[in-house]
Design a protein around this motif. Structure first.
Motif, short mmCIF file in Angstrom:
data_model
loop_
_atom_site.label_atom_id
_atom_site.label_comp_id
_atom_site.label_asym_id
_atom_site.label_seq_id
_atom_site.Cartn_x
_atom_site.Cartn_y
_atom_site.Cartn_z
N UNK A 25 0.86 -1.18 0.00
CA UNK A 25 0.00 0.00 0.00
C UNK A 25 0.90 1.23 0.00
N UNK A 26 0.45 2.25 -0.68
CA UNK A 26 1.25 3.48 -0.75
C UNK A 26 2.23 3.53 -1.90
N UNK A 27 2.42 2.42 -2.58
CA UNK A 27 3.28 2.38 -3.76
C UNK A 27 2.65 1.46 -4.79
N UNK A 28 3.07 1.62 -6.04
CA UNK A 28 2.61 0.74 -7.11
C UNK A 28 3.69 -0.28 -7.38
N UNK A 29 3.42 -1.52 -7.03
CA UNK A 29 4.44 -2.55 -7.19
C UNK A 29 4.85 -2.75 -8.64
N UNK A 30 4.00 -2.35 -9.56
CA UNK A 30 4.34 -2.51 -10.98
C UNK A 30 5.57 -1.70 -11.38
N UNK A 31 5.90 -0.68 -10.59
CA UNK A 31 7.05 0.17 -10.91
C UNK A 31 8.30 -0.23 -10.12
N UNK A 32 8.21 -1.30 -9.34
CA UNK A 32 9.31 -1.74 -8.50
C UNK A 32 9.84 -3.10 -8.94
N UNK A 33 11.13 -3.28 -8.78
CA UNK A 33 11.70 -4.61 -8.85
C UNK A 33 11.38 -5.31 -7.54
N UNK A 34 10.85 -6.51 -7.64
CA UNK A 34 10.40 -7.22 -6.45
C UNK A 34 11.25 -8.46 -6.21
N UNK A 35 11.60 -8.67 -4.96
CA UNK A 35 12.45 -9.80 -4.61
C UNK A 35 11.93 -10.47 -3.35
N UNK A 36 11.96 -11.78 -3.35
CA UNK A 36 11.74 -12.56 -2.14
C UNK A 36 13.11 -12.99 -1.61
N UNK A 37 13.31 -12.75 -0.33
CA UNK A 37 14.49 -13.22 0.38
C UNK A 37 14.04 -14.17 1.49
N UNK A 38 14.99 -14.91 2.01
CA UNK A 38 14.70 -15.73 3.18
C UNK A 38 15.91 -15.73 4.10
N UNK A 39 15.62 -15.97 5.37
CA UNK A 39 16.68 -16.06 6.36
C UNK A 39 16.36 -17.17 7.35
N UNK A 40 17.23 -18.15 7.38
CA UNK A 40 17.10 -19.25 8.33
C UNK A 40 17.91 -18.92 9.58
N UNK A 41 17.58 -19.54 10.71
CA UNK A 41 18.31 -19.27 11.95
C UNK A 41 19.81 -19.51 11.78
N UNK A 42 20.61 -18.54 12.19
CA UNK A 42 22.05 -18.68 12.13
C UNK A 42 22.65 -18.49 10.75
#
Length: 120
Positions: A25-42
């Motif tokens: 909300x507040x931005x248009x995702x169509x104009x952004x590069x989108x990335x999924x990251x993940x972080x496991x414990x340690x």
């Protein structure tokens, strides 16, 4: 005010599937590069999948190629991560990131993360 919110995480057995959503909300995702990251414990945060703002080109970590799919629905201002054939090593907190830049600034937004646990 900009908000990026992930959802869809949970507990799933090995071999199962989940679909994560990232709504902005507040931005248009169509104009952004989108990335999924993940972080496991340690472990350090790592890139999982990315999609460009123009052309919708995708990129994946080698560990998830062929199992995960990133997509976006501009009408719903939402990015998805479809995760199939899940493995215990996919267990992590998954984060959504939206980035774009122009001549004045770089705009970089993160969600709070959603927990994915793969276990029998």
């Amino acid at each position: 005010q900009v908000q990026v919110v992930e959802s869809g995480g949970g507990l799933v057995q090995p071999g199962g599937s989940l679909r994560l959503s990232c709504v902005a909300s507040g931005i248009m995702l169509s104009t952004y590069a989108m990335t999924w990251y993940r972080q496991a414990p340690g472990r350090e945060r790592e890139l999982v999948a990315a999609i460009t703002s123009i052309g919708g080109m995708t990129n994946y970590a080698d560990s998830v190629k062929g199992r995960f799919t990133i997509s976006k629905d501009n009408g719903k201002n939402t990015v998805y991560l479809q995760m199939n054939s899940l493995k215990p090593e996919d267990t992590a907190v998954y984060y959504c990131n939206a980035v774009r830049g122009d001549s004045d600034a770089i705009y970089d937004y993160w969600g709070q993360g959603t927990q994915v646990t793969v276990s029998s």
